[in-house]
Design a protein around this motif. Structure first.
Motif, PDB file in Angstrom:
ATOM      1  N   LYS A 155       0.855  -1.187   0.000  1.00 33.35           N
ATOM      2  CA  LYS A 155       0.000   0.000   0.000  1.00 33.35           C
ATOM      3  C   LYS A 155       0.891   1.238   0.000  1.00 33.35           C
ATOM      4  O   LYS A 155       1.946   1.263   0.640  1.00 33.35           O
ATOM      5  N   LYS A 156       0.426   2.270  -0.680  1.00 34.49           N
ATOM      6  CA  LYS A 156       1.212   3.488  -0.818  1.00 34.49           C
ATOM      7  C   LYS A 156       1.019   4.409   0.394  1.00 34.49           C
ATOM      8  O   LYS A 156      -0.094   4.850   0.664  1.00 34.49           O
ATOM      9  N   ALA A 157       2.101   4.641   1.110  1.00 40.03           N
ATOM     10  CA  ALA A 157       2.044   5.546   2.260  1.00 40.03           C
ATOM     11  C   ALA A 157       2.910   6.765   1.968  1.00 40.03           C
ATOM     12  O   ALA A 157       4.055   6.632   1.537  1.00 40.03           O
ATOM     13  N   VAL A 158       2.348   7.958   2.179  1.00 35.85           N
ATOM     14  CA  VAL A 158       3.099   9.192   1.949  1.00 35.85           C
ATOM     15  C   VAL A 158       3.351   9.869   3.297  1.00 35.85           C
ATOM     16  O   VAL A 158       2.406  10.188   4.029  1.00 35.85           O
ATOM     17  N   VAL A 159       4.619  10.035   3.629  1.00 35.33           N
ATOM     18  CA  VAL A 159       4.993  10.702   4.872  1.00 35.33           C
ATOM     19  C   VAL A 159       5.550  12.070   4.509  1.00 35.33           C
ATOM     20  O   VAL A 159       6.566  12.158   3.797  1.00 35.33           O
ATOM     21  N   VAL A 160       4.894  13.133   4.964  1.00 28.69           N
ATOM     22  CA  VAL A 160       5.405  14.472   4.683  1.00 28.69           C
ATOM     23  C   VAL A 160       6.134  14.963   5.919  1.00 28.69           C
ATOM     24  O   VAL A 160       5.543  15.100   6.997  1.00 28.69           O
ATOM     25  N   GLY A 161       7.431  15.208   5.770  1.00 27.83           N
ATOM     26  CA  GLY A 161       8.290  15.574   6.892  1.00 27.83           C
ATOM     27  C   GLY A 161       9.446  14.598   6.967  1.00 27.83           C
ATOM     28  O   GLY A 161       9.298  13.430   6.583  1.00 27.83           O
ATOM     29  N   GLY A 162      10.600  15.087   7.456  1.00 29.79           N
ATOM     30  CA  GLY A 162      11.778  14.220   7.484  1.00 29.79           C
ATOM     31  C   GLY A 162      12.482  14.253   8.831  1.00 29.79           C
ATOM     32  O   GLY A 162      13.662  13.912   8.941  1.00 29.79           O
ATOM     33  N   GLY A 163      11.749  14.639   9.883  1.00 33.07           N
ATOM     34  CA  GLY A 163      12.342  14.750  11.215  1.00 33.07           C
ATOM     35  C   GLY A 163      12.152  13.497  12.061  1.00 33.07           C
ATOM     36  O   GLY A 163      11.852  12.424  11.532  1.00 33.07           O
ATOM     37  N   LYS A 164      12.311  13.678  13.365  1.00 29.12           N
ATOM     38  CA  LYS A 164      12.280  12.550  14.305  1.00 29.12           C
ATOM     39  C   LYS A 164      10.937  11.809  14.303  1.00 29.12           C
ATOM     40  O   LYS A 164      10.891  10.580  14.349  1.00 29.12           O
ATOM     41  N   ILE A 165       9.829  12.576  14.266  1.00 29.75           N
ATOM     42  CA  ILE A 165       8.516  11.913  14.327  1.00 29.75           C
ATOM     43  C   ILE A 165       8.236  11.192  13.011  1.00 29.75           C
ATOM     44  O   ILE A 165       7.784  10.053  12.997  1.00 29.75           O
ATOM     45  N   ALA A 166       8.580  11.844  11.897  1.00 24.76           N
ATOM     46  CA  ALA A 166       8.437  11.196  10.588  1.00 24.76           C
ATOM     47  C   ALA A 166       9.223   9.881  10.590  1.00 24.76           C
ATOM     48  O   ALA A 166       8.732   8.842  10.119  1.00 24.76           O
ATOM     49  N   GLU A 167      10.412   9.940  11.163  1.00 21.93           N
ATOM     50  CA  GLU A 167      11.263   8.738  11.216  1.00 21.93           C
ATOM     51  C   GLU A 167      10.578   7.607  11.989  1.00 21.93           C
ATOM     52  O   GLU A 167      10.569   6.446  11.551  1.00 21.93           O
ATOM     53  N   ARG A 168       9.977   7.967  13.129  1.00 17.65           N
ATOM     54  CA  ARG A 168       9.299   6.944  13.934  1.00 17.65           C
ATOM     55  C   ARG A 168       8.137   6.332  13.140  1.00 17.65           C
ATOM     56  O   ARG A 168       7.942   5.114  13.124  1.00 17.65           O
ATOM     57  N   ARG A 169       7.378   7.188  12.460  1.00 18.51           N
ATOM     58  CA  ARG A 169       6.257   6.696  11.657  1.00 18.51           C
ATOM     59  C   ARG A 169       6.748   5.774  10.531  1.00 18.51           C
ATOM     60  O   ARG A 169       6.156   4.747  10.248  1.00 18.51           O
ATOM     61  N   VAL A 170       7.828   6.187   9.868  1.00 21.33           N
ATOM     62  CA  VAL A 170       8.368   5.391   8.762  1.00 21.33           C
ATOM     63  C   VAL A 170       8.742   3.992   9.263  1.00 21.33           C
ATOM     64  O   VAL A 170       8.433   2.988   8.617  1.00 21.33           O
ATOM     65  N   ARG A 171       9.369   3.924  10.441  1.00 18.80           N
ATOM     66  CA  ARG A 171       9.755   2.613  10.974  1.00 18.80           C
ATOM     67  C   ARG A 171       8.534   1.728  11.209  1.00 18.80           C
ATOM     68  O   ARG A 171       8.532   0.537  10.900  1.00 18.80           O
ATOM     69  N   THR A 172       7.480   2.323  11.760  1.00 16.52           N
ATOM     70  CA  THR A 172       6.241   1.565  11.987  1.00 16.52           C
ATOM     71  C   THR A 172       5.666   1.082  10.654  1.00 16.52           C
ATOM     72  O   THR A 172       5.319  -0.098  10.506  1.00 16.52           O
ATOM     73  N   LEU A 173       5.601   1.988   9.673  1.00 13.84           N
ATOM     74  CA  LEU A 173       5.022   1.631   8.371  1.00 13.84           C
ATOM     75  C   LEU A 173       5.856   0.563   7.670  1.00 13.84           C
ATOM     76  O   LEU A 173       5.312  -0.335   7.022  1.00 13.84           O
TER      77      LEU A 173
END
Lengths: 203, 203
Positions: free
Chosen positions: B13-31
């Motif tokens: 599934k296509k996930a778009v994360v806008v932002g490249g900081g610490k919280i974005a990083e945490r979300r990316v790891r979960t995804l």
């Protein structure tokens, strides 16, 4: 299925539940708790579902499934007792819709974990299909451990947090307060009132 | 926000994360743990996100946000440090998309609960915004209570369950086995092997 836990808000979202039996009923209750706009497709309903329908909590299409039933759905539950119909639902589901397949979890993209709530506290347990019985056991144990008093406790924490966030305290002081709030285990109503009074005084 | 817990499978599934900081990083790891197809929109990345990008784990668009970035997204995370940009993301998000708004949870329809996994066992805790600190505390306590040994235990339960389901036992016998399996607390590897051997013999 490598699933991750999420909290989903269904307020005003269209949920289509195909099936009117016990499992459909359980799903409907969960979806109602998130204020979904629910349509049930089934020639028959359990008596509880009938009551929910009579109380205006859900929309009931007294019919067998057809593909048009899924139009504009945000979330679909395939929960009939007929494998062929369940397969038809899965095949008709639009690509990016949330789909719960009761008969074959892997055919969908969402699952409903075992969960319990104490007001604003929600704890959920999933074994990713390894053992629903273990999930239920863990849930029972946790429901004893995090008992009814957490309901008021969470309301207290919520109110205190709003007061802290709105206050004129420095960011550092706010953080200290938020941490102390939890560290000090304020489970007693009198104790909670005392803290809220303190917080009201420092606004 | 009256949110319900769900397990979501993001495979392909296509996930778009806008932002490249610490919280974005945490979300990316979960995804990533759910095998999502991730696109990060940000002029800059944390060093960990940069490594993930270099390892081919995600797609990086080195740019500021624009509405076209959300095309065909199944899930969107608004996690920039600019409130105006976060608002623009929310306004551009298609109506039925899963949307996580980091700055203002109520503006989205999904939240990521505090959670931990032991192999196939996943336990998640949400306080619906009342106290992230309490959620973290409960998670820490539960991670001690349901420790590493649950990882193998769940694998064992999974394997045993498959053997039971495939066996020629009666429905009643299968249920008995599934219940005993959990009631008897088979945490020791030798014990687990013994049970699997028994099950292999009754196929």
């Amino acid at each position: 299925m490598a699933a991750i836990p999420l909290m989903l808000d269904l307020k005003n979202k269209k949920a289509v539940v195909v099936g009117g039996g016990k499992i459909a009923e359980r799903r409907v209750r969960t979806l109602l708790s998130s204020e979904a706009d629910i349509k049930v497709i089934s020639p028959a309903l359990t008596s509880s579902l009938t009551t929910l329908y009579q109380d205006g909590k859900l929309d009931w299409h007294e019919k067998s499934f057809s593909a048009e039933d899924l139009q504009n759905a945000f979330l679909i539950v395939a929960a009939t007792n007929d494998s062929e119909v369940n397969r038809a639902i899965i095949e008709s589901a639009p690509q990016n819709v949330l789909l719960n397949s009761v008969e074959d979890a892997a055919a969908g993209n969402i699952q409903f974990p075992t969960q319990f709530s104490r007001g604003k506290l929600s704890i959920s347990v999933s074994t990713n299909g390894s053992s629903p019985i273990l999930a239920a056991k863990i849930k029972r144990d946790l429901a004893v451990q995090y008992d009814e008093k957490y309901e008021d406790y969470l309301d207290f924490l919520f109110e205190a947090r709003q007061l802290i966030k709105r206050s004129s305290l420095s960011t550092e002081k706010k953080k200290q307060w938020l941490r102390r709030l939890v560290d000090e285990d304020h489970f007693h109503p009198e104790d909670q009132e005392f803290v809220l009074e303190q917080l009201n005084n420092i606004q």
